[in-house]
Each structure stands twice: as structure tokens, then as C-alpha cells.
Design an enzyme around this catalytic site. Structure first.
Site, PDB file in Angstrom:
ATOM      1  N   GLU A 229     -43.116  77.275 122.635  1.00  0.00           N
ATOM      2  CA  GLU A 229     -42.875  75.855 122.921  1.00  0.00           C
ATOM      3  C   GLU A 229     -44.080  75.135 123.526  1.00  0.00           C
ATOM      4  OE1 GLU A 229     -38.774  77.662 122.629  1.00  0.00           O
ATOM      5  OE2 GLU A 229     -40.720  78.244 123.460  1.00  0.00           O
TER       6      GLU A 229
ATOM      7  N   GLY B  93     -36.027  79.040 120.157  1.00  0.00           N
ATOM      8  CA  GLY B  93     -34.579  79.050 120.343  1.00  0.00           C
ATOM      9  C   GLY B  93     -33.929  80.320 119.841  1.00  0.00           C
TER      10      GLY B  93
ATOM     11  N   GLU C 148     -34.107  82.545 122.733  1.00  0.00           N
ATOM     12  CA  GLU C 148     -33.160  82.052 123.724  1.00  0.00           C
ATOM     13  C   GLU C 148     -31.728  82.398 123.334  1.00  0.00           C
ATOM     14  OE1 GLU C 148     -34.863  78.104 125.755  1.00  0.00           O
ATOM     15  OE2 GLU C 148     -34.881  77.973 123.559  1.00  0.00           O
TER      16      GLU C 148
ATOM     17  N   ALA D  10     -35.460  76.139 116.812  1.00  0.00           N
ATOM     18  CA  ALA D  10     -35.017  74.789 116.487  1.00  0.00           C
ATOM     19  C   ALA D  10     -35.449  74.391 115.083  1.00  0.00           C
ATOM     20  CB  ALA D  10     -35.575  73.792 117.502  1.00  0.00           C
TER      21      ALA D  10
END
Length: 285
Positions: A158, A135, A138, A90
Site C-alpha cells: 500500500e 487486502g 488482510e 482491492a
């Protein structure tokens, strides 16, 4: 050296030259390159470590929309314009300026976009060099196959930032590496190498540094040699079947997907090619 479940390493010839380039904007953060069979999606925000800000994700969403309608592509590769970073996740600088409600909407949009990637009927391959954390991991996990260099760095940091993986990581990673390992990685927020990722089952192909794109292209080439309808049906059967509560329900999905291949000309071409001792020429119908 390439480590994988396939004993014979791929040759190092690059099979596809890029014939066309499509860019989402003049200052494109996400490139879409297409040959007649393979589409390459490239994260192109290297100065920001390919952080997934709103503009990059908007361009990514547009690329996915094009792929959902594309009839020429048989396989998709997701890569980075930088060998140092796949994606750092992110855009935390952008996120810091958001209210809680805005951040929630941003994460929801990111989650939906990665699910859209996972739902593509086409086979998808992530070619990972450098850092793929948060991310970025991910994103790679939303593809069907991950090719990684040995020195690539993965991680889910995270919990060290006061949040949890929010773009599918809490669900996809356990399905790839198992629940205990996924929890260990999330709760410790530690980073791990491409080699560890291969041992955990996250990475399917482990290559020397600098060769992830080459391996991904060669893997795409092998996939593209097979019947497109059958390839898509196989992916659908596995993905939908694994989401079913029992194997009995899953076998019904297999039967449905198998039946879709029976009336195709490609099935007849495959039988004819086998009988005549030649390579099949599949057309996708």
C-alpha cells in the site's frame, strides 16, 4: 512436507466430500460449499486475480450472514478457485473510478466485512496458494489460522501506492508478527514468501505447493472432532482476553467462557468417553 507447531504431519486423506453448494448469484464471484460440519468459502474471480471489488464483497458479506446463523457448521475454510492467486487485494480498476468519498466508504465497508469474519464464533482457516497481497493478506490475517504453500507470495504494497493498509492490516499484522517486523513489511512494501511468513509467525502451517486445501481440510477435521461449545468458548476466551489491558481482566473472561461449558451434555460425554476408553460423540450442546 508440512511444517507446523504440531510435530506429526497430517495424513493426506481428504475427510469431507462436498454435499451441497450454495452460490450467491448465477455469475458467482464467491462460492459457499458446505458439508455437514465444514463450510468452504471460495474466492472465485480468477480472471481478476480475486480482486475484492464491490460485487465480490457483497457476496462475501451474504455468506458471512449465513454463517452467523448456521447451526450445522463447526469450522470454516477460506480458499481460492485458483492455485495461482489467493487474492491480489482491492480492485484498483474499480477504485480508480471512485471519488475520495466513495473510496473511503468502500474501504470502510471492506474493513467492516473483514472484522465480521474475524468476529465469527466459528474457527476459521485460510488456505493460501499463490499471491496474497494487500487486502488479500488482510483477508487471510482476519482468519484464526493460516495454511500456506511454500511458494505463496505475501505482501503489503500500500505505501508504494500512496496509501496504507486500510482493512485491518495495520492492527492485525503487528499482533501476528510483532511491531518491528510489521512496520518493516509495510514501510518497504516488499513481498515475502510463505516460508518467510512461517518464520515470522504469520503462517501456522507450511505445506508443499498444491496441498494448502488438503491440510486445511484435515485441520478442520481435527477441530470438528472436539466439542463445539468448548471450541467456540476457547476462541472467544483468547480473542476477547487478548484485547484486555491486563491479564487479571482477561482471566475474568476465561472464567466466564469456562463456565459456559460446565452445564453442557458434551462435557459429560467427554468424561464418559475418557472413562470408557472410546472416542467422544459430541452433539454441540
Amino acid at each position: 512436507m508440512i511444517r507446523s507447531g504440531i510435530k506429526r504431519p497430517f495424513q493426506t486423506t481428504v475427510f469431507y466430500s462436498i454435499q451441497q453448494r450454495y452460490e450467491s448469484s448465477i455469475a458467482s464471484q464467491f462460492l459457499m460449499e458446505q458439508s455437514n460440519l465444514v463450510t468452504i468459502l471460495t474466492l472465485n474471480r480468477p480472471k481478476a486475480a480475486n480482486a475484492m471489488g464491490s460485487e465480490l464483497m457483497n457476496q462475501f458479506s451474504s455468506a458471512l450472514e449465513n454463517l452467523e446463523k448456521c447451526q450445522e457448521t463447526r469450522c470454516v475454510i477460506l480458499t481460492s478457485s485458483s492455485k495461482k492467486v489467493f487474492s491480489a487485494g482491492a480492485d484498483l480498476k474499480e477504485r480508480a473510478l471512485m471519488t475520495s468519498d466513495e473510496a473511503e466508504l468502500c474501504v470502510s465497508s471492506l474493513r467492516s466485512t473483514l472484522q465480521r469474519l474475524a468476529d465469527l464464533p466459528l474457527p476459521t482457516i485460510a488456505a493460501v496458494e499463490g499471491v496474497a497481497v494487500g487486502g488479500g493478506l488482510e483477508l487471510a490475517a482476519a482468519t484464526d489460522i493460516i495454511v500456506s504453500s511454500k511458494s505463496a507470495t505475501f505482501g503489503l504494497p500500500e505505501t508504494s501506492l500512496g496509501i496504507i493498509p486500510g482493512a485491518g492490516g495495520t492492527q492485525r499484522i503487528p499482533r501476528l508478527v510483532g511491531t518491528p517486523r510489521a512496520l518493516e513489511l509495510m514501510l518497504t512494501a516488499r513481498r515475502f514468501s510463505g516460508e518467510e511468513g512461517f518464520d515470522y509467525g504469520l503462517v501456522q502451517f507450511l505445506v508443499e505447493d498444491g496441498l494448502a486445501d488438503v491440510c486445511a481440510l484435515e485441520l478442520a477435521h481435527k477441530i470438528c472432532q472436539n466439542a463445539p461449545v468448548a471450541v467456540r468458548a476457547a476462541k472467544e476466551a483468547v480473542k476477547r482476553g487478548m484485547a484486555e489491558p491486563t491479564i487479571r481482566h482477561a482471566l475474568n473472561i476465561e472464567r466466564e467462557c469456562y463456565a459456559r461449558t460446565l452445564p453442557t451434555k458434551d462435557r459429560l460425554e467427554g468424561l464418559a468417553a475418557f472413562r470408557e476408553g472410546r472416542k467422544p460423540n459430541y452433539k454441540g450442546h
